[in-house]
Design a protein around this motif. Structure first.
Motif, PDB file in Angstrom:
ATOM      1  N   VAL A   1     -44.988 -36.722 -83.040  1.00  0.00           N
ATOM      2  CA  VAL A   1     -45.015 -37.515 -81.813  1.00  0.00           C
ATOM      3  C   VAL A   1     -43.903 -38.555 -81.879  1.00  0.00           C
ATOM      4  CG1 VAL A   1     -46.408 -39.039 -80.378  1.00  0.00           C
ATOM      5  CG2 VAL A   1     -47.484 -37.124 -81.548  1.00  0.00           C
TER       6      VAL A   1
ATOM      7  N   GLN B   1     -45.538 -42.148 -76.979  1.00  0.00           N
ATOM      8  CA  GLN B   1     -46.727 -41.886 -76.203  1.00  0.00           C
ATOM      9  C   GLN B   1     -47.039 -43.074 -75.310  1.00  0.00           C
ATOM     10  OE1 GLN B   1     -50.498 -41.632 -78.182  1.00  0.00           O
ATOM     11  NE2 GLN B   1     -49.978 -43.158 -79.742  1.00  0.00           N
TER      12      GLN B   1
ATOM     13  N   GLU C   1     -52.806 -35.147 -76.913  1.00  0.00           N
ATOM     14  CA  GLU C   1     -53.217 -35.937 -75.753  1.00  0.00           C
ATOM     15  C   GLU C   1     -54.715 -35.834 -75.516  1.00  0.00           C
ATOM     16  OE1 GLU C   1     -48.999 -35.274 -73.339  1.00  0.00           O
ATOM     17  OE2 GLU C   1     -50.850 -34.270 -72.703  1.00  0.00           O
TER      18      GLU C   1
ATOM     19  N   ALA D   1     -47.749 -37.740 -74.242  1.00  0.00           N
ATOM     20  CA  ALA D   1     -47.093 -37.793 -75.554  1.00  0.00           C
ATOM     21  C   ALA D   1     -45.860 -36.915 -75.541  1.00  0.00           C
ATOM     22  CB  ALA D   1     -48.051 -37.361 -76.654  1.00  0.00           C
TER      23      ALA D   1
ATOM     24  N   ASP E   1     -43.957 -47.006 -77.484  1.00  0.00           N
ATOM     25  CA  ASP E   1     -45.299 -46.731 -76.958  1.00  0.00           C
ATOM     26  C   ASP E   1     -45.758 -47.885 -76.074  1.00  0.00           C
ATOM     27  OD1 ASP E   1     -45.026 -44.574 -78.537  1.00  0.00           O
ATOM     28  OD2 ASP E   1     -46.561 -45.125 -80.003  1.00  0.00           O
TER      29      ASP E   1
END
Length: 550
Positions: free
Chosen positions: A354, A357, A238, A264, A392
């Motif tokens: 990840v 995010q 992040e 995230a 995302d």
């Protein structure tokens, strides 16, 4: 005894005899401190330089080595709780050779040395347990050799292989480490311990290892990996994305006109996924689809019925004898399997990846001009690596920024600068006062020394009052003695001080001369006259000096 030494001792004795009680006490204390410092310095210089003989010894080995050093008459020191033995530099290598000849250190409770004592009559259980202990000892020795680790212990749980168990279990390991001075191991060191342990045992995975330190802190958990690793990786990710997007927006909208927040989601554990894909086989040359399996069977009969049963063949099948009849038989059978296209894909998702995010951007509404939210959103989506397939999102909004925080920060900065300037002025003033005091004290000391030297020079100068008294004639001396009757008709008292000249006052290496004794006696008489009648003495002295200069 030489004369110079005698004079020096006499002079020192006279100086010491003139000290007060406080001065004598300070002198004795200073002399004692000087002697103690000299003794301490001498003992430190005479102390031999110590070097490690052995480090990381067990209690039994340390005791045996100490006994050997005592028997050899070699000095030693124990440090690190008795695990390290120090000896003088010139005794290190001879004592190491002597310890090796005596079989020290003899701690063989760890490592593959356990296998040396196992005989041929050992049972299968003893062999397996000894082998496990040997591996644990070797791993502990290897981990203990890392920087920052003093002691390491490894416990292995290896399941027994059996043909009666349908599902096989993976071996696990527990690692305990003790660090120097209670320090905390870094993430790289913890990962090195985990991978080193898992790679030494067949079938063990990194997630099957647990690592704990002497404070009871779990550094690596079974099945979860590095404790706090996912949150730390998320924070680092992040921060990296927010910094990159913030630098890009600063060049577009200016510094302080945009704020970036990144959130995230990071995977906490490792996951595996197996995908198998089947496709249709290649079409036939005729253009039609091919089946996975084709089977063809053909039978045909020709001719009339035979007159005889014939002779049994090798497979118990009636074969026409051929003597009479004209029959025929034909049979065909074929099977064809067409291969089907199959693809297998295995996907391993490591911990720390990840999974999703979100990026939120706020722009200063009153300052930012000429840029739309769609433009900023497209730029941020590219810079942050936004993947819409995993969910995302990017949000851009124009909002008015509050100036209260900026004003408060400016006021705080101004106040801090003012306080810093005031502190500098106070430090400068204090330094000036101290310097002025030192200079004033130095000036006073110099003036005092100059005046003192001038007085001594005038007192010893032949042209001064002493010289006048020495050159005084007999008539002038009678006039001076006549002054005793001017102030009071009564006779003057006898001098309080004795007429003899003290040797401590004159501080002369030789006996005083007669003229000096006369001068000192006349000075004492004048002092007595001045104390009795100062005015008459001043008038007489002025007249004598006028006559001397006439």
């Amino acid at each position: 005894m030489p004369t110079l030494l005698v004079r020096s001792l006499d002079r020192a004795r006279r100086v010491i005899s003139g000290f007060t009680l406080a001065q004598r006490t300070i002198a004795v204390i200073g002399l004692a401190l000087l002697v103690m410092g000299a003794v301490a310095l001498g003992s430190w210089l005479a102390r031999p330089q110590m070097s490690p003989l052995f480090t990381g010894l067990s209690a039994s080995d340390a005791s045996a080595v100490v006994e050997q050093l005592k028997s050899a008459g070699v000095g030693y020191e124990l440090t690190d709780g008795g695990a390290t033995i120090l000896v003088p530099d010139d005794k290190v290598y001879p004592q190491r050779l002597a310890a090796a000849a005596a079989g020290l250190p003899s701690d063989t409770s760890k490592g593959y040395t356990l296998l040396d004592k196992m005989g041929v009559t050992a049972s299968e259980f003893q062999q397996s347990v000894t082998y496990k202990r040997a591996i644990e000892g070797e791993l502990a020795n290897t981990i203990g050799a890392m920087n920052g680790i003093t002691t390491a212990t490894v416990q292995l749980a290896i399941p027994k292989d059996s043909v009666f168990v349908s599902e096989k279990q993976n071996p696990t390991a527990s690692v305990f480490v003790k660090t120097k001075n209670g320090a905390t191991l870094g993430d790289n060191q913890v990962q090195a311990i985990v991978h080193l342990t898992s790679a030494a045992i067949p079938g063990m995975r990194p997630q099957d290892v647990a690592v704990t330190d002497q404070n009871g802190t779990v550094l690596w958990a079974v099945g979860a990996g590095l404790v706090g690793g996912s949150s730390k990786q998320a924070t680092e990710y992040e921060t990296k994305v927010a910094s990159a997007v913030g630098r890009m927006l600063e060049t577009i909208v200016g510094a302080g006109n945009a704020t970036v927040t990144v959130a995230a989601d990071v995977a906490n554990s490792t996951s595996e996924r197996m995908d198998e894909t089947y496709t249709a086989p290649t079409p036939a040359p005729t253009g039609g689809p091919l089946s996975s399996s084709e089977k063809t069977k053909t039978e045909s009969y020709t001719g009339a019925k035979g007159t005889g049963t014939g002779v049994l063949g090798p497979d118990n099948i009636a074969v026409p004898s051929g003597a009479d009849g004209n029959g025929a038989y034909k049979s065909e059978e074929s099977t064809k399997d067409n291969a089907i296209n199959k693809s297998t894909q295995k996907t391993v998702t490591p911990a720390g990846e990840v999974t999703r995010q979100t990026v939120s951007i706020a722009l200063n509404q009153g300052v930012v001009k000429g840029v739309t939210a769609q433009q900023v959103q497209a730029l941020v989506a590219t810079a942050a690596g936004i993947d819409t397939r995993r969910g995302d999102t990017v949000t851009v909004e124009f909002v008015p920024f509050s100036t209260a925080a900026a004003a408060g920060a400016t006021a705080a900065l101004t106040q801090a600068e003012n306080e810093k300037a005031a502190q500098r002025q106070a430090d400068l003033l204090r330094t000036a006062i101290i310097g002025g005091a030192i200079v004033l004290a130095a000036i006073i000391l110099v003036v005092f020394l100059v005046i003192r030297a001038r007085r001594r020079r005038l007192a010893l100068d032949d042209s001064g009052p002493i010289g006048l008294l020495d050159a005084m004639t007999e008539s002038e001396e009678q006039k001076l003695r006549a002054l005793r009757s001017l102030g009071s008709p009564m006779a003057l008292p006898a001098p309080v001080h004795p007429l003899e000249l003290p040797t401590a006052v004159l501080e002369l290496d030789e006996e005083p001369e007669a003229s000096q004794i006369v001068v000192e006696r006349r000075r004492r008489e004048i002092d007595d006259i001045v104390k009795t009648d100062p005015e008459a003495a001043a008038t007489a002295l002025a007249s004598l000096m006028d006559e001397a200069h006439a």
